[in-house]
Scaffold this active site. Structure first.
Site, mmCIF file in Angstrom:
data_model
loop_
_atom_site.group_PDB
_atom_site.id
_atom_site.type_symbol
_atom_site.label_atom_id
_atom_site.label_comp_id
_atom_site.label_asym_id
_atom_site.label_seq_id
_atom_site.Cartn_x
_atom_site.Cartn_y
_atom_site.Cartn_z
ATOM 1 N N HIS A 41 0.833 -1.205 0.000
ATOM 2 C CA HIS A 41 0.000 0.000 0.000
ATOM 3 C C HIS A 41 0.870 1.258 0.000
ATOM 4 O O HIS A 41 0.577 2.236 -0.687
ATOM 5 C CB HIS A 41 -0.883 0.029 1.256
ATOM 6 N N LYS A 154 -0.739 -6.150 -8.008
ATOM 7 C CA LYS A 154 -1.040 -7.357 -7.219
ATOM 8 C C LYS A 154 -2.439 -7.880 -7.563
ATOM 9 O O LYS A 154 -2.665 -9.078 -7.658
ATOM 10 C CB LYS A 154 -0.931 -6.994 -5.735
#
Ligand code: AMP
Length: 284
Positions: A41, A154
């Site tokens: 993140h 991802k």
């Protein structure tokens, strides 16, 4: 000097603040997350900064609408305090922690469905998942009205579906897709890795190893029949004690299945490691 970090939970207040910042000439980036933040993140926040964003809004919301009835919505890990500290350290300027009740008002009845790219892969195994993702992302776009939004590779299929939604619905947002951040072992970082026991964590390394196998095959031979390579990948995953959900090779733009591995193809996989479902992918 670093700006103070603002926090919001009310969509209307965030919307007002973002509109004022946009009006004042700020370039706004949105980084949508479900929280329990990790290096993956934080790399998206860094990517937003690199793109010249003046305001980086991170949303932290475990979106109930994208979870199936038997999935992990309730037990999904949450840690607002740690997320806030990580956002601050990474240089975000605002964090949005909405509640399900203020995102989905009583009688909520409007959803967005992308019908092609969302049909296969994770979409086929998790009915309604991408409908939930598209709906919440569209809402976030309307609340924040960002100049750009950053997503991780991802979730390869998710990024493709969002790009299609943005194109199809004329959202005025630039989509940036940022590379997968991995642990030193090769395991793709994920909030769900916290579910893994030490033994499972060791076994989960097979996901990235299997994907590297596909890459090595293509590097050595240029193009490779997918059937044979897939069989090797499945064998490797099963040997590690993982249960295959899917292993597919697709065109990286259209997500249509291919018969030959070559440049421009993505290999995507989902496996069960005990009770935890893990995904990973590689673009060749
Ligand atoms: P999540 O909180 O899992 O919904 O993820 C929020 C965003 O972070 C999505 O765009 C993900 O693709 C991205 N993301 C999650 N894990 C990683 C990772 N290991 N590397 C890069 N991006 C990631």
């Amino acid at each position: 000097m670093k700006k103070a970090l603002k926090t919001f939970s009310d969509p209307q207040k965030l919307q007002k603040w973002c509109a004022a910042r946009r009006e004042a000439g700020a370039r706004i980036a949105l980084v949508p997350t479900m929280g329990y933040l990790h290096e993956g993140h934080l790399s998206l926040i860094a990517a937003a900064r690199k793109k010249g964003a003046d305001e980086i809004v991170v949303s932290v919301f475990v979106n109930p609408v994208q979870f199936g009835p038997n999935e992990d919505y309730e037990k999904y890990p949450r840690d607002e305090k740690a997320d806030l500290a990580k956002c601050r350290a990474a240089g975000a300027t605002a964090v949005f922690f909405p509640t399900p009740a203020n995102m989905y008002l009583d009688g909520y009845s409007t959803y967005i469905t992308e019908e092609t790219l969302a049909a296969g892969l994770c979409g086929a195994r998790r009915p309604g998942h991408f409908r939930g993702v598209c709906t919440v992302v569209a809402k976030l776009f309307n609340i924040v009205h960002p100049h750009l939004a950053v997503f991780g590779q991802k979730d390869f299929q998710q990024a493709a579906v969002i790009k299609r939604m943005v194109r199809d619905l004329n959202f005025d947002v630039q989509i940036v897709v940022s590379p997968i951040v991995r642990e030193p072992s090769g395991l793709a970082r994920s909030s769900r890795n916290t579910y893994l026991s030490d033994d499972e964590r060791t076994r989960a390394v097979a996901l990235s190893q299997a994907l590297r196998l596909a890459k090595a095959d293509v590097a050595a031979e240029g193009s490779v029949p997918w059937r044979a390579c897939r069989a090797k990948i499945v064998k490797m995953l099963e040997k590690a004690g993982l249960t295959v959900d899917y292993v597919e090779a697709v065109d990286s733009e259209t997500l249509a299945p291919v018969k030959t591995l070559a440049k421009g193809v993505a290999v995507l996989l989902a496996v069960w490691c005990g009770k935890t479902r893990l995904i990973d992918n590689i673009e060749l």
